[in-house]
Write an enzyme that holds these catalytic residues in place. Structure first.
Site, PDB file in Angstrom:
ATOM      1  N   GLU A  87      -2.783   7.922  -4.301  1.00  0.00           N
ATOM      2  CA  GLU A  87      -2.898   6.392  -3.782  1.00  0.00           C
ATOM      3  C   GLU A  87      -2.400   5.271  -4.693  1.00  0.00           C
ATOM      4  O   GLU A  87      -3.347   5.351  -5.934  1.00  0.00           O
ATOM      5  CB  GLU A  87      -4.264   6.379  -2.985  1.00  0.00           C
ATOM      6  CG  GLU A  87      -4.536   4.960  -2.132  1.00  0.00           C
ATOM      7  CD  GLU A  87      -5.611   4.523  -1.684  1.00  0.00           C
ATOM      8  OE1 GLU A  87      -6.587   4.436  -2.224  1.00  0.00           O
ATOM      9  OE2 GLU A  87      -5.763   4.623  -0.234  1.00  0.00           O
ATOM     10  N   TYR A  98       0.944  -1.108  -0.072  1.00  0.00           N
ATOM     11  CA  TYR A  98       0.000   0.153  -0.110  1.00  0.00           C
ATOM     12  C   TYR A  98       0.912   1.240   0.154  1.00  0.00           C
ATOM     13  O   TYR A  98       1.975   1.190   1.021  1.00  0.00           O
ATOM     14  CB  TYR A  98      -1.014   0.001   1.319  1.00  0.00           C
ATOM     15  CG  TYR A  98      -1.904   1.310   1.233  1.00  0.00           C
ATOM     16  CD1 TYR A  98      -2.940   1.656   0.714  1.00  0.00           C
ATOM     17  CD2 TYR A  98      -1.176   2.360   1.850  1.00  0.00           C
ATOM     18  CE1 TYR A  98      -3.461   2.519   0.789  1.00  0.00           C
ATOM     19  CE2 TYR A  98      -1.909   3.759   1.986  1.00  0.00           C
ATOM     20  CZ  TYR A  98      -3.170   3.676   1.176  1.00  0.00           C
ATOM     21  OH  TYR A  98      -3.732   4.993   1.207  1.00  0.00           O
TER      22      TYR A  98
END
Ligand code: ADP
Ligand code: MG
Length: 398
Positions: free
Chosen positions: A197, A109
Site C-alpha cells: 500500500e 491512493y
C-alpha cells in the site's frame, strides 16, 4: 508479517519506485545529524511503527531545524503511538525515519491486494490520496479504480496506462506512473507479499511521482524462501503472546476474554470460540495446535495459554481423526504433570479410541473436568470460572 515504512520504501526503490531521500535514526541526536546529512531546509520526522494513521496521531512531524527535530523525536522515542489502527496500548516507537519534506501537488491512493474471489492480484487506486481506503470507499466510492492482473503475463503496460489515465495523470508523467505501478507489482509478486500500500503516492510540484508512505505485508507461509525479508521482522511491534506462539510453530491469536482454548484444527478452534460465546463466556485466544497433538505440543500449548494472565479456565477440545484420543489423553496428563496449571482444565475428547482416552484422564488422579460434547465443555468452562468468581476466589493466586 508486517515491516516498517522505511523498509518497504527501500524494497520498492530497488524495484524502480521513486522515494524521497531519507535516513533512519535511533535517537534524537542521530535524527538531527541525519537531517544535516540529507541537507535541505525542511524534513519530516516519521515514527516507525507497524500501523497506519500516524499522521493524525502525532507520529509524523514537519520540522525546519535541529531543535524542532530533537523536540519531535523526544515526543516519540520510548513512547507508544496510539492510532486508529493500533490497540488502545499502541505500538512502541524505537526508530524514526527522517525524510526530506516534499512539495506536494497531488496525493493518490495506491494499493495491491490479493483478491480471493478472482484469485488474482488486484490493484486499487484513487485520486483521493491521503485518506484511508476505508474512508475513500465510504465517502468517495466513485473515485476508486480497480484492475486485476493476469498472473500468466503479469501487469501489462496498457493496463498500467489505463490506470494512469483513470487517475488523471498528465500525459508527460504517464511513463513514470507505469514504472511505479509495475515496480510495486513486481515487488508484490517476487517477494510473496499479500499487500503493498502506497498512501499517499504523490505528484510533486516539480512533476515527480514519489511513494511518500509505504506498507508491505508478507505471506508467512512463503517467508522460508525470502530470508532477506524474514530479517526485517521487528518483534517489538508484535503482540508478545503471538510472537511466542509463532516461535513455537503454533497458530495463536490473542483475544480479550478469560477462557483459554487448546484445540486441534483451525475450524474446530473457531467453533470452540463460538460455543464459548454461546455459553456466555469470552475466549482468551484462538489456538490451533495442529493435527498431531503430541505431549510436547500439548505442553507447549498449556505454557503459552497460561502466559496470558487473564486466563481463568482452559478448555482443551481435541477431535482425533488421524490422531488417537488415548495418545492425546496421555499427552494432556503428562503436560499437566510437567506444567504447573493453576486454573480449572476442561477436556473434551472425541473420535478414535475415545473410551480409552476418557479412562486415562479419569485414572490420572488429576483434577480434570471431563465433558463429552463441545457445548457441555463450554458450559463447564464458563461455569468453572464464574463459580470461582462467585466464591471470590482468585484462581490464579492459588
Ligand atoms: P500515515 O499514513 O501513517 O499517517 P504518512 O507517511 O502517510 O503516514 O504521512 C501522513 C501525511 O504526512 C501524508 O499524507 C503526507 O501528506 C505527509 N507527509 C509524509 N511524508 C512527507 C514528506 N516526506 N514530505 C511532505 N509531506 C509528507
Ligand atoms: Mg499513509
Amino acid at each position: 508479517m508486517d515491516i516498517h515504512e522505511y523498509q518497504a520504501k527501500d524494497i520498492l526503490s530497488k524495484f524502480g519506485v521513486d522515494i524521497a531521500p531519507g535516513a533512519l535514526a535511533y535517537s534524537p541526536e542521530q535524527a538531527a545529524y541525519r537531517a544535516r546529512e540529507l541537507g535541505g531546509e525542511k524534513w519530516v520526522v516519521k515514527a516507525q511503527v507497524h500501523a497506519g494513521g500516524r499522521g493524525k496521531a502525532g507520529g509524523v512531524k514537519v520540522c525546519s531545524n535541529d531543535r524542532e527535530i530533537q523536540e519531535a523525536c523526544e515526543n516519540m522515542f520510548g513512547r507508544n503511538l496510539v492510532t486508529h489502527q493500533t490497540s488502545p496500548q499502541g505500538k512502541g516507537i524505537y526508530r524514526v525515519y527522517v525524510e526530506s519534506a516534499m512539495s506536494i501537488s497531488r496525493e493518490i491512493y495506491l494499493g495491491f491486494v490479493l483478491d480471493r474471489s478472482t484469485q488474482r492480484v488486484m490493484i486499487v487506486a484513487s485520486g483521493e490520496g491521503g485518506m484511508e481506503i476505508e474512508d475513500i470507499s465510504l465517502q468517495k466510492p466513485d473515485s476508486i479504480v480497480r484492475s486485476t492482473v493476469e498472473p500468466a503475463v503479469g501487469l501489462q503496460d496498457f493496463q498500467a496506462r489505463e490506470l494512469a489515465f483513470a487517475l488523471g495523470i498528465e500525459d508527460g508523467m504517464v511513463p513514470q506512473m507505469v514504472r511505479t505501478l509495475k515496480g510495486c507489482y513486481r515487488a508484490f509478486r517476487d517477494l510473496d507479499a499479500t499487500m503493498v500500500e502506497v498512501n499517499p503516492l504523490v505528484i510533486t510540484v516539480d512533476n515527480r511521482i514519489i511513494a511518500l508512505d509505504a506498507k508491505m505485508t508478507f505471506d508467512d507461509n512463503a517467508l522460508f524462501r525470502h530470508p532477506q525479508i524474514s530479517e526485517l521482522r521487528d518483534k517489538s511491534q508484535e503482540d508478545p503472546r503471538e510472537s511466542r506462539a509463532a516461535d513455537r510453530g503454533l497458530s495463536y491469536v490473542g483475544l480479550e476474554g478469560n477462557i483459554g482454548c487448546i484445540v486441534n484444527g483451525a475450524g474446530l478452534a473457531m467453533a470452540t470460540m463460538d460455543t464459548i460465546k454461546l455459553a456466555g463466556g469470552e475466549p482468551a485466544n484462538f489456538l490451533d495446535i495442529g493435527g498431531g497433538a503430541t505431549p510436547e505440543r500439548v505442553a507447549k500449548a498449556f505454557r503459552l495459554v497460561l502466559s496470558d494472565e487473564n486466563v481463568q479456565a482452559i478448555l482443551v477440545n481435541i477431535f482425533a481423526g488421524i490422531n488417537r484420543c488415548d495418545w492425546v489423553a496421555e499427552g494432556v496428563v503428562s503436560a499437566l504433570k510437567e506444567v504447573q496449571v493453576d486454573v480449572p482444565v476442561i477436556v473434551r475428547l472425541a473420535g478414535t479410541n475415545v473410551e480409552e482416552g476418557q479412562r486415562i484422564l479419569a485414572q490420572s488422579g488429576l483434577p480434570i473436568i471431563r465433558a463429552s460434547t463441545l457445548m457441555e465443555a463450554a458450559e463447564r468452562a464458563v461455569g468453572a470460572w464464574s463459580n470461582d468468581l462467585k466464591l471470590g476466589v482468585n484462581v490464579r493466586a492459588v
